[in-house]
Design a protein around this motif. Structure first.
Motif, PDB file in Angstrom:
ATOM      1  N   GLN A   1     -15.906 -16.349   8.786  1.00 26.16           N
ATOM      2  CA  GLN A   1     -15.031 -17.507   8.577  1.00 26.16           C
ATOM      3  C   GLN A   1     -15.356 -18.158   7.238  1.00 26.16           C
ATOM      4  O   GLN A   1     -16.521 -18.406   6.942  1.00 26.16           O
ATOM      5  CB  GLN A   1     -15.259 -18.522   9.699  1.00 26.16           C
ATOM      6  CG  GLN A   1     -14.435 -19.780   9.569  1.00 26.16           C
ATOM      7  CD  GLN A   1     -12.967 -19.523   9.853  1.00 26.16           C
ATOM      8  OE1 GLN A   1     -12.614 -19.074  10.928  1.00 26.16           O
ATOM      9  NE2 GLN A   1     -12.114 -19.812   8.892  1.00 26.16           N
ATOM     10  N   PHE A   2     -14.336 -18.396   6.415  1.00 25.03           N
ATOM     11  CA  PHE A   2     -14.481 -19.127   5.158  1.00 25.03           C
ATOM     12  C   PHE A   2     -13.887 -20.512   5.363  1.00 25.03           C
ATOM     13  O   PHE A   2     -12.714 -20.638   5.704  1.00 25.03           O
ATOM     14  CB  PHE A   2     -13.748 -18.417   4.019  1.00 25.03           C
ATOM     15  CG  PHE A   2     -14.427 -17.160   3.568  1.00 25.03           C
ATOM     16  CD1 PHE A   2     -15.196 -17.152   2.419  1.00 25.03           C
ATOM     17  CD2 PHE A   2     -14.308 -15.989   4.294  1.00 25.03           C
ATOM     18  CE1 PHE A   2     -15.823 -15.990   1.995  1.00 25.03           C
ATOM     19  CE2 PHE A   2     -14.934 -14.819   3.882  1.00 25.03           C
ATOM     20  CZ  PHE A   2     -15.703 -14.822   2.732  1.00 25.03           C
ATOM     21  N   ARG A   3     -14.702 -21.543   5.174  1.00 22.71           N
ATOM     22  CA  ARG A   3     -14.263 -22.932   5.322  1.00 22.71           C
ATOM     23  C   ARG A   3     -14.196 -23.538   3.927  1.00 22.71           C
ATOM     24  O   ARG A   3     -15.181 -23.571   3.208  1.00 22.71           O
ATOM     25  CB  ARG A   3     -15.243 -23.730   6.182  1.00 22.71           C
ATOM     26  CG  ARG A   3     -15.488 -23.193   7.571  1.00 22.71           C
ATOM     27  CD  ARG A   3     -14.293 -23.332   8.512  1.00 22.71           C
ATOM     28  NE  ARG A   3     -13.698 -24.631   8.497  1.00 22.71           N
ATOM     29  CZ  ARG A   3     -13.831 -25.538   9.451  1.00 22.71           C
ATOM     30  NH1 ARG A   3     -14.557 -25.303  10.499  1.00 22.71           N
ATOM     31  NH2 ARG A   3     -13.222 -26.705   9.352  1.00 22.71           N
TER      32      ARG A   3
ATOM     33  N   SER B   1     -13.364 -19.067  -6.260  1.00 22.99           N
ATOM     34  CA  SER B   1     -12.637 -18.490  -7.403  1.00 22.99           C
ATOM     35  C   SER B   1     -13.593 -17.888  -8.419  1.00 22.99           C
ATOM     36  O   SER B   1     -13.349 -16.791  -8.930  1.00 22.99           O
ATOM     37  CB  SER B   1     -11.785 -19.557  -8.087  1.00 22.99           C
ATOM     38  OG  SER B   1     -10.738 -19.946  -7.248  1.00 22.99           O
ATOM     39  N   ALA B   2     -14.691 -18.599  -8.723  1.00 23.32           N
ATOM     40  CA  ALA B   2     -15.655 -18.105  -9.705  1.00 23.32           C
ATOM     41  C   ALA B   2     -16.311 -16.810  -9.230  1.00 23.32           C
ATOM     42  O   ALA B   2     -16.539 -15.896 -10.026  1.00 23.32           O
ATOM     43  CB  ALA B   2     -16.714 -19.169  -9.984  1.00 23.32           C
TER      44      ALA B   2
ATOM     45  N   MET C   1     -17.755 -23.513   1.200  1.00 28.43           N
ATOM     46  CA  MET C   1     -17.881 -23.618  -0.257  1.00 28.43           C
ATOM     47  C   MET C   1     -16.639 -24.289  -0.823  1.00 28.43           C
ATOM     48  O   MET C   1     -15.609 -24.405  -0.156  1.00 28.43           O
ATOM     49  CB  MET C   1     -18.049 -22.239  -0.880  1.00 28.43           C
ATOM     50  CG  MET C   1     -16.817 -21.356  -0.798  1.00 28.43           C
ATOM     51  SD  MET C   1     -17.115 -19.650  -1.274  1.00 28.43           S
ATOM     52  CE  MET C   1     -17.732 -19.005   0.259  1.00 28.43           C
ATOM     53  N   ALA C   2     -16.746 -24.719  -2.071  1.00 28.22           N
ATOM     54  CA  ALA C   2     -15.609 -25.288  -2.779  1.00 28.22           C
ATOM     55  C   ALA C   2     -14.670 -24.172  -3.220  1.00 28.22           C
ATOM     56  O   ALA C   2     -15.098 -23.034  -3.425  1.00 28.22           O
ATOM     57  CB  ALA C   2     -16.094 -26.074  -4.001  1.00 28.22           C
ATOM     58  N   ASN C   3     -13.417 -24.521  -3.398  1.00 28.62           N
ATOM     59  CA  ASN C   3     -12.431 -23.540  -3.874  1.00 28.62           C
ATOM     60  C   ASN C   3     -12.840 -22.985  -5.231  1.00 28.62           C
ATOM     61  O   ASN C   3     -12.668 -21.797  -5.500  1.00 28.62           O
ATOM     62  CB  ASN C   3     -11.046 -24.180  -3.993  1.00 28.62           C
ATOM     63  CG  ASN C   3     -10.481 -24.603  -2.674  1.00 28.62           C
ATOM     64  OD1 ASN C   3     -11.166 -25.256  -1.893  1.00 28.62           O
ATOM     65  ND2 ASN C   3      -9.243 -24.263  -2.415  1.00 28.62           N
TER      66      ASN C   3
END
Length: 143
Positions: free
Chosen positions: A56-58, A105-106, A99-101
């Motif tokens: 799961q990615f939150r 992305s990075a 994690m943050a978006n």
């Protein structure tokens, strides 16, 4: 006829029915989370050591998604590893990553190593530590 099971309104246009996500307006299955083919190819490497696992990615903007790994036999001996990405939440994941978006992305762009993101505290994880380490190893930074 609707089966008897809990239906949860997430408040974002998706309903959760069992482990399926359906669009609130059309009641059709929700669209898969689009990930580039080269990313899915890397992720397939985890299906062998972690068959039937879910990750799961939150994300803070509620664009949560999950990966469903499976290993399937075809034609006797042949085995295919499969990774399906879906928008939403999944029950009983083996691993939860927060994690943050911008961090996601990075990592996907190769600007940040997933291992470094873990070490810097940019990614918080809950669950299978071995799977988290295996996943981090799949995403080094490009040099």
């Amino acid at each position: 006829m609707i089966e008897e099971m809990s239906i949860i309104d997430r408040g974002d246009g998706l309903l959760v029915k069992g482990e399926d996500f359906v669009d609130k307006n059309t009641l059709k299955p929700a669209a898969p989370m689009p990930l580039p083919d080269h990313i899915l190819e890397r992720l397939r490497r985890l299906a062998c050591p972690h068959p039937l696992a879910r990750v799961q990615f939150r994300l803070p903007d509620a664009s949560d998604f999950y990966l469903d790994f499976s290993r399937q036999s075809e034609c006797g001996e042949a085995v295919s590893d499969k990774v399906v990405s879906q928008i939403g939440l999944v029950e009983d994941p083996a691993l939860i990553l927060e994690m943050a978006n911008s961090t996601l992305s990075a990592i996907l762009d190769g600007r940040l190593s997933a291992r470094h993101a873990f070490l810097l505290g940019e990614i918080r994880y809950f669950g299978d530590r071995e799977m988290a380490a295996s996943l981090a190893d799949l995403f080094p930074a490009k040099r």
